[in-house]
Design a protein around this motif. Sequence first.
Motif, PDB file in Angstrom:
ATOM      1  N   THR B  43       0.810  -1.217   0.000  1.00 33.30           N
ATOM      2  CA  THR B  43       0.000   0.000   0.000  1.00 33.30           C
ATOM      3  C   THR B  43       0.845   1.270   0.000  1.00 33.30           C
ATOM      4  OG1 THR B  43      -0.125  -0.074   2.404  1.00 33.30           O
ATOM      5  CG2 THR B  43      -1.911  -1.130   1.186  1.00 33.30           C
ATOM      6  N   GLY B  44       2.120   1.181  -0.252  1.00 33.00           N
ATOM      7  CA  GLY B  44       2.960   2.376  -0.304  1.00 33.00           C
ATOM      8  C   GLY B  44       4.226   2.193   0.496  1.00 33.00           C
ATOM      9  N   ALA B  61      10.641   4.281  -3.186  1.00 32.88           N
ATOM     10  CA  ALA B  61       9.376   4.319  -3.920  1.00 32.88           C
ATOM     11  C   ALA B  61       8.765   2.929  -3.932  1.00 32.88           C
ATOM     12  CB  ALA B  61       9.590   4.811  -5.353  1.00 32.88           C
ATOM     13  N   GLN B  62       7.450   2.876  -3.914  1.00 29.34           N
ATOM     14  CA  GLN B  62       6.771   1.600  -4.105  1.00 29.34           C
ATOM     15  C   GLN B  62       7.055   1.113  -5.524  1.00 29.34           C
ATOM     16  OE1 GLN B  62       2.520   1.562  -4.669  1.00 29.34           O
ATOM     17  NE2 GLN B  62       2.267  -0.068  -3.158  1.00 29.34           N
ATOM     18  N   SER B  63       7.377  -0.164  -5.658  1.00 27.54           N
ATOM     19  CA  SER B  63       7.797  -0.674  -6.965  1.00 27.54           C
ATOM     20  C   SER B  63       6.962  -1.868  -7.386  1.00 27.54           C
ATOM     21  CB  SER B  63       9.273  -1.088  -6.911  1.00 27.54           C
ATOM     22  OG  SER B  63       9.645  -1.749  -8.111  1.00 27.54           O
ATOM     23  N   LEU B  74       9.658  -2.460  -2.057  1.00 27.75           N
ATOM     24  CA  LEU B  74      10.240  -1.136  -1.859  1.00 27.75           C
ATOM     25  C   LEU B  74      11.434  -1.007  -2.799  1.00 27.75           C
ATOM     26  CD1 LEU B  74      10.299   1.503  -0.151  1.00 27.75           C
ATOM     27  CD2 LEU B  74      11.963   0.364   1.324  1.00 27.75           C
ATOM     28  N   GLY B  75      11.344  -0.093  -3.751  1.00 30.71           N
ATOM     29  CA  GLY B  75      12.457   0.162  -4.652  1.00 30.71           C
ATOM     30  C   GLY B  75      13.333   1.259  -4.071  1.00 30.71           C
ATOM     31  N   VAL B  76      14.633   0.986  -3.966  1.00 33.95           N
ATOM     32  CA  VAL B  76      15.572   1.957  -3.403  1.00 33.95           C
ATOM     33  C   VAL B  76      16.506   2.425  -4.509  1.00 33.95           C
ATOM     34  CG1 VAL B  76      17.263   2.397  -1.589  1.00 33.95           C
ATOM     35  CG2 VAL B  76      15.490   0.661  -1.244  1.00 33.95           C
ATOM     36  N   THR B  77      16.548   3.704  -4.729  1.00 35.24           N
ATOM     37  CA  THR B  77      17.505   4.281  -5.676  1.00 35.24           C
ATOM     38  C   THR B  77      18.573   4.995  -4.871  1.00 35.24           C
ATOM     39  OG1 THR B  77      15.726   4.609  -7.285  1.00 35.24           O
ATOM     40  CG2 THR B  77      17.786   5.808  -7.658  1.00 35.24           C
ATOM     41  N   TRP B  78      19.808   4.497  -5.002  1.00 36.23           N
ATOM     42  CA  TRP B  78      20.887   5.030  -4.175  1.00 36.23           C
ATOM     43  C   TRP B  78      21.419   6.332  -4.756  1.00 36.23           C
ATOM     44  CZ3 TRP B  78      20.481   2.706   0.151  1.00 36.23           C
ATOM     45  CH2 TRP B  78      20.229   1.341   0.231  1.00 36.23           C
TER      46      TRP B  78
END
Lengths: 289, 919
Positions: B43-44, B61-63, B74-78
């Motif tokens: 849900t986010g 960001a939700q992925s 959970l998408g993590v962009t470093w």
Amino acid sequence: MTVYLGPPGRMLTLPAVQQGQDVGLDRAGSVRRLLSGGTAVDTIGSLHRSVSLNWSHITDANFATLEALVTGIYGPGPYVLVDTARVNLLPPNVAAATSVRADTYPWGTSTGALSSVSTPTPLAGRRILSWTPGTAAAGNATVYGYAFGLAQVFAVPVISGLTYSFSASLRTTTGTATMAARIDSYSASGVLLSNSSGSTAAIGTGAWTTLSVTGVSPNAAAVYVGPSVEVPAGTTTQVIVTDQWLMVLGGTLPAWTRGTGVPRVMVDQLTDSYPLRGRHNASLSLTEV
Amino acid sequence: MISAHADLVTAIDLAERHVTAAVDINWWSDDADNLASNSSFETGTSGWTGVLSGFTTSTLAQSATRSYFGTRSLGVTWPTTSVGSAATTVVTTTPGQQYRLRGRIFVPTGQPFVAPFVFFLIGGTFISTHDQWVLSELIFTAPNTSHTVGWYLPTATSGQLAWIDDVSCVPYVDHAPLLGSVNVSRSLSASLPDIAGIAVGDLSAETTVELAGVNPALPNSSTVAQALDPFNSDSLLWRRDRSGRPLTVEIGMLTDSGERRVTRFTGLTRSVSVDLAQGTVQVTALDYAELLRAPATLPTVVGSATIGAQSVRPGLNAQWVIDYLLRQGGVNAAPRERPSCVLSATLHGSAAPETGTLVYAYDSTAGNTVGYVQGAWALGTYDKATAPDVPIDSRYGEHTGWSAQWQVSGNGLTSGTSDGMLIQAWVYLPATSVTRDILTVESDPLSGSRQKLVLRLTTALIADCYTTAAGAAVTVTGPTLTYDGAWHYLAALVSWPTSTTVHVVFRVDGTSTTPGDGTVTARTTQTAMTHVTVTSGLCMEALQVTSEIAASGGPFDNEFVPTSTLEPSLLELTVTPQIDSGAAIWDTVKAIAEAESAVVGFIEDGTAVYRNRRTAAAAPARTITAERSLSGFRTTERVDSIRNRIRVPVSGYSLRAAGFVWAAADVISVGSRATRTVIAEFDSPVVGLSTTVVVVPIGGNTTSRSGYRAARRPDGTGGTVTNLQFTVTSLGTSAASIQIRNPNGFPAYLVSPTGAGYPSTSDGTPTLEMWGQPLTTVSTDVDAGATGLANSGVAEALWQDSIDLRGEQLLDVPASVWRQNADDSYALALDLLSLLHRPIPILEQVEIAGDPTIQLGDRVVLSDPRGTGLDDPVIVVAIDETVGDSGYTQSLTVRLVAPPGGWILGYSGRSELGLTTRL
């Protein structure tokens, strides 16, 4: 020799042991006879100690101290045994920098990765601890002798009025680092309360450098103390190796010797006889848990 | 053998070994007791942050790109960082309590690894595997009442990625200091109880863990017995359920590279026995078969039949049934049905779908069934043209090529601007490129107005979009394919952003490609695409079509990890048979295994396996020598274990002519504007059940449909009722639910009405009848081949020389509804005969220095040539192992591959034929 025994935070000084001390190392496991006539040996877990302390003609007051431990006045245990006949208070795999298990149990680090390696040539044993601190996000990067949560299992208890000293040998395989040896004070639940650092020194890829901190009085609220080394600001390329960790009671550091730890023990038996009125011949049997 | 680290393999054979064992019991629920908020990110991302003091901020960001649980992660962009960056959440803790932080982490190739950490407290181990979801965990003792936990990395370059999913943080008890002993017992319960030592049956495992003593880190208790005492209100586990909790056992050694263990048991706690006087606790656990106690339900699937005008020959290898049943229990050899799935056909031995309806299916050779071959996960359809080199004994069913058509569930797929479609399957790409359609999704081929989408192969993956039957195709060309003689995940995610554009995202294995949009003719009408058609199909497995759109759909399934490993069954079925009402899933799967003498069960890591009786390791996995390991054994050779005449009953089924398979015996009434449900139970399995219920005309029903008549009164008077509404749903193979709705303001009675022109003899007669084709059991005449005997309904094989020598020893194999084919039954009889016609010693209590890599079914060599003379390959059929005061002991029960001194194919010194060879 002096022996300390009791629950962490309430260590008692036992009467001076007059008639010697028996210490046995027990191997859990088996010796299996094979069809070929040979044998195969399995060891389970670590070696566990059985300790027998013997006194002759100690006073009622001294015997009462022993009896109090047995009857549970200080709680159900397990107690910590600190035997001054044993020099290095650190667990074997910490003192010998991973040589015993070839892994990093029970070491801990605030930042970066730990591993057990065999090069450069260890100062003692077969392995050394390698640490790539990477970065120090905030504050210093630290390697602890025991990971957080294991202090209750391995850490050295604070004994009122005593000081502690610690040394470690370090070098790098990549880069240089400015490092210090440290003695940390922990609460009963293992929270790091404060620390005392020794002098910093530049560590390079050449010879081993021994760092030390001596005569440290623990934090007044501390229940345990433990060793660590720190680097104020790491870089991603540093690779630090360390060996021969030594922690002792008092302010003087002898030459490194193997660690035997401070065993957690349960009181197995207390025997007593009365050779004279007001005097006791006593024997206290302890089993490492 | 269990795959193990090389140093562990070396340590196993050392004369002095330092054995370690670990037991992990998760007393807490990763769901109900989870302290981590928003743990699956469905849900986010609330509760999670990339901002942390001293670190460089990451972007969270939700992925929908991938997920381990559900459809989001959970998408993590470093960021570019040299001081570290992290993704964290805050958990509330009790000071002094231990906790375990767990999460699934995915790091693509070329991206930096991450490690779990508790901010300013402790860091864990960096994961070290790319391109798959990796379990990452960290155990910590909380000093404070709340902690920031998550995953971090020391350095990164801007834009590098990682994904996190299925996070949990729950209390934890370290059992290591408490472990007194652990026993794991794993054995095969042979389906033929009086014949010991045959490596077939259902595999069951049980573990018993003895806990004792004190864990200094265990708060509120001084001993483990007090901690697990159900009456101790100070216990961490006060009022908690102690059964059904996940338990794993690992056994290993201290090696030159540290402690190395392998998993020996995965299951659920079954009992907890506390002895407060002794201060000990005994925990027992059983394997995951415990999770498969729910009643099994099976659809009616016919392997080969002509139903109406259609050739319905999807094939029915029993693997399809096994897989269908296991999937009901959440054990999967192919991805689960996705949300909004309208067609799912695993193709694991049958083209019958689990979602959707089969219209037709057949091998390209008229009259044959679809053929199958080992696919990416289990069986897949076989196409001889694109996979000609597959050995014939690796094929199941017919072998030419295949065609099929399914009708999707629901109302079909539309092409509006808010619609979407996902097509996915694993497809075998041969070594050289081919030009071939994969499948077509289209409007009803029998209707005039059509639109369709064709997914096809050339050197590239291509989608052709047609908006009308006469219109031209709009082609969207996807990625160039690698033809390498291997199975690949192929998918196309289709949408129609505007009324004149089609947008396709192609997926080949782990790579997505989004070519330019295609421009299509403006659609004036959107005829729903209701059918999926395969013509001259490729080797294919795990086909799914869904109506999902990119914005809300799940991630692609190319990262699927199976929880079952299924070998093809040696049973080809005519039909899914009638099973006992309430029969458990696991019992039904075991019944199939028993019917063909296969092995089924859960192995050490919790994976379900199904091995047919032909499986045998070609080469011994290990040699157990008297010099290093073997310390004793007992051998038993019994003449009464000989069976030289084998009888295997066949439960054949025959498809009878279509007709009424059920009729109401009593008057059924339906109240005014009411709905009533009637359960029709058939005498035998039924296929082609007509779910359309029409009014039975004068002279009877001749339209191959189910029918009814109704009147206003139970005696047929009061007037005719013709507007009742029916919904018919199959309930397994031999029953159906008939829901009847009466829309009228008066009651209706399902009887033949008077005065409506029907014969007066039928007036008031109950009239509700269901049309279909019954399957009835038949006796099969079997040529007993080598024996020259023939028995009705029984396949028989005998060994005359053995009978002459020892007298007849008959084995009557119990009958099974799963053995429907005479050839299969005869093959089973021959296989059993070859095993049992002579006495072969069973070696029991084979005591060895424990080896944690040995598994049931392993072929190993026992070697003591200078002592007992034993130097023979054997198959392990039972393992009982204990780690405790007596070290690490293993007691094996093994079956010799050949009699002592006998000939063994491919075994050096025993495979040469000569004058003294003993077969």
